[in-house]
Design an enzyme around this catalytic site. Structure first.
Site, short mmCIF file in Angstrom:
data_model
loop_
_atom_site.label_atom_id
_atom_site.label_comp_id
_atom_site.label_asym_id
_atom_site.label_seq_id
_atom_site.Cartn_x
_atom_site.Cartn_y
_atom_site.Cartn_z
N TYR A 68 -50.98 37.17 31.85
CA TYR A 68 -50.36 38.44 31.46
C TYR A 68 -51.34 39.59 31.63
O TYR A 68 -51.17 40.64 31.02
CB TYR A 68 -49.90 38.37 30.00
CG TYR A 68 -48.63 37.57 29.76
CD1 TYR A 68 -48.57 36.21 30.05
CD2 TYR A 68 -47.49 38.18 29.23
CE1 TYR A 68 -47.41 35.48 29.80
CE2 TYR A 68 -46.33 37.46 28.98
CZ TYR A 68 -46.30 36.11 29.27
OH TYR A 68 -45.15 35.39 29.02
N LYS A 114 -55.46 23.65 31.11
CA LYS A 114 -55.27 22.96 32.39
C LYS A 114 -56.60 23.02 33.14
O LYS A 114 -56.68 23.50 34.29
CB LYS A 114 -54.13 23.65 33.16
CG LYS A 114 -53.66 22.93 34.41
CD LYS A 114 -52.89 21.65 34.16
CE LYS A 114 -52.59 20.94 35.49
NZ LYS A 114 -51.93 19.62 35.29
N ASP A 169 -49.55 19.88 30.65
CA ASP A 169 -48.38 19.08 31.05
C ASP A 169 -48.17 17.91 30.08
O ASP A 169 -47.04 17.61 29.68
CB ASP A 169 -48.48 18.60 32.51
CG ASP A 169 -49.85 18.08 32.89
OD1 ASP A 169 -50.81 18.20 32.08
OD2 ASP A 169 -50.00 17.53 34.00
N ASP A 186 -46.34 30.81 25.85
CA ASP A 186 -44.99 31.35 26.02
C ASP A 186 -44.02 30.20 26.31
O ASP A 186 -42.97 30.07 25.68
CB ASP A 186 -45.00 32.36 27.16
CG ASP A 186 -43.62 32.92 27.44
OD1 ASP A 186 -42.93 33.31 26.48
OD2 ASP A 186 -43.22 32.96 28.62
N ASP A 212 -41.06 28.15 23.63
CA ASP A 212 -39.61 27.99 23.82
C ASP A 212 -39.24 26.50 23.79
O ASP A 212 -38.19 26.12 23.25
CB ASP A 212 -39.14 28.60 25.16
CG ASP A 212 -38.75 30.07 25.02
OD1 ASP A 212 -39.35 30.76 24.17
OD2 ASP A 212 -37.86 30.53 25.76
C1 IPM Z 1 -41.99 36.09 24.21
C2 IPM Z 1 -41.21 36.70 25.35
C3 IPM Z 1 -42.05 37.78 26.05
C4 IPM Z 1 -43.28 37.11 26.60
C5 IPM Z 1 -41.29 38.56 27.12
C6 IPM Z 1 -40.05 39.22 26.56
C7 IPM Z 1 -42.16 39.57 27.82
O1 IPM Z 1 -40.80 35.72 26.23
O2 IPM Z 1 -42.38 36.83 23.30
O3 IPM Z 1 -42.20 34.88 24.22
O4 IPM Z 1 -43.28 36.63 27.74
O5 IPM Z 1 -44.28 37.08 25.90
MG MG Z 2 -41.21 33.74 25.55
#
Ligand code: IPM
Ligand code: MG
Length: 317
Positions: free
Chosen positions: A110, A154, A185, A209, A213
């Site tokens: 990022y 990694k 992984d 990130d 999820d």
């Molecule tokens: C998160 C989101 C953000 C990220 C996006 C919206 C830029 O996915 O907070 O996890 O990638 O950090």
């Molecule tokens: Mg995210």
């Protein structure tokens, strides 16, 4: 308060109701930031907002839709960067799981250092000793009160991750924290097959990130998950989910992620008792089967909110 776009305003409204029921007294400043603002003015957020936000103790954010302009950088990323909110703390809790992902929030892939071409594009993955050290410290602060730290990387492929791994190890050793390390992984696999083995995980920006999820899927829904973006003296709290335009305005968004984020905010503000009561009330509502459709339930956002505030009030009387 940045309610934002899509379901952002709905879940933030719900979090506010719960905060009120928990007896929080907050001096609220509302900011119109996000896609709505961009459509109206051509800008999602400006320098004046950033300055005014810097004057606030902390931020509660709903969700922001990034404007459909390829040159636009996500507002959330700009906020994290501008306020130097380097530690993204993401707790995952369900009836039998309890672990925390500590995600480095300012560098890695990022970095924003990119060269974009027609035939070739590059993104520079930046790992610094300072960045790795401060995220490792944040993770160790949590691990010190828990069981164990897992450093996720990694480094068999990315030489930049050798610096991350080495620095995290040094910090954990200096702090006397029990730690292990794991390739990303393998971590992705273990999160699905054996999530109980994890306690505190620390990792770089993009891995964090993605894994967060995945972790949300493992505990049942993105709608349940909260996060804190912490800097030295500033903080931004937000549910992990996005603005979900497909269900916006339908009144069925899961407010739990936002309510839990508000509880994290209260804890950060030193209101431990209120934070604990908010979290307990959410647990009670969920175990009573009060659930929105993302969890297979039939409840609306306001029914979930009502159940949570109900538990808070009942406890008081
Ligand atoms: C998160 C989101 C953000 C990220 C996006 C919206 C830029 O996915 O907070 O996890 O990638 O950090
Ligand atoms: Mg995210």
């Amino acid at each position: 308060m940045i309610a934002g776009d899509g379901i952002g305003p709905e879940v933030v409204e719900s979090a506010l109701e719960v905060l009120r029921a928990a007896g929080a007294s907050l001096d609220l400043v509302h900011f119109e930031i996000g896609l709505g603002r961009w459509k109206r003015t051509g800008e999602a957020m400006d320098e004046d907002d950033l300055e005014e936000i810097s004057g606030c103790d902390c931020i509660l954010l709903g969700a922001i839709t990034t404007p459909p302009d390829p040159n636009y950088r996500s507002v959330l990323l700009r906020l994290r960067r501008a306020l130097d909110l380097y530690a993204n703390i993401r707790p995952f809790q369900s009836h039998d799981l309890d672990f925390i992902i500590v995600r480095e929030n300012t560098e890695g892939l990022y970095s924003g250092v990119e060269e974009v071409g027609v035939e070739e594009s590059r993104t520079l993955r930046v790992i610094t000793r300072r960045g790795s050290e401060r995220i490792a410290e944040a993770a160790c602060d949590l691990a010190a009160r828990r069981r164990r730290l897992t450093i996720i990387h990694k480094s068999n492929v990315l030489r930049s991750d050798r610096l991350f791994l080495q620095t995290c190890r040094e910090v954990a050793e200096r702090r006397g924290i029990l730690y292990e390390d794991m390739l990303v992984d393998a971590a992705a696999y273990n999160l699905v097959t054996n999530p109980q083995r994890f306690d505190v995980l620390v990792t770089t920006n993009l891995f964090g990130d993605i894994l967060s999820d995945e972790a949300a899927g493992v505990i049942g829904s993105l709608g349940l998950c909260a996060s804190a973006n912490l800097g030295k003296s500033r903080a931004l709290f937000e549910p992990i989910h996005g603005s979900a335009p497909d269900i916006a305005g339908k009144g069925i968004a899961n407010p739990v992620g936002a309510i839990r984020s508000a509880a994290m905010m209260m804890r950060w503000l030193g209101e431990l008792e209120a934070a604990g009561r908010m979290e307990e009330a959410v647990k009670k509502a969920l175990s009573a089967g009060v659930r929105t459709p993302d969890l297979g339930g039939r409840c609306s956002t306001s029914e979930v909110t009502g159940a949570v505030t109900g538990y808070l009030m009942a406890e008081e009387s």
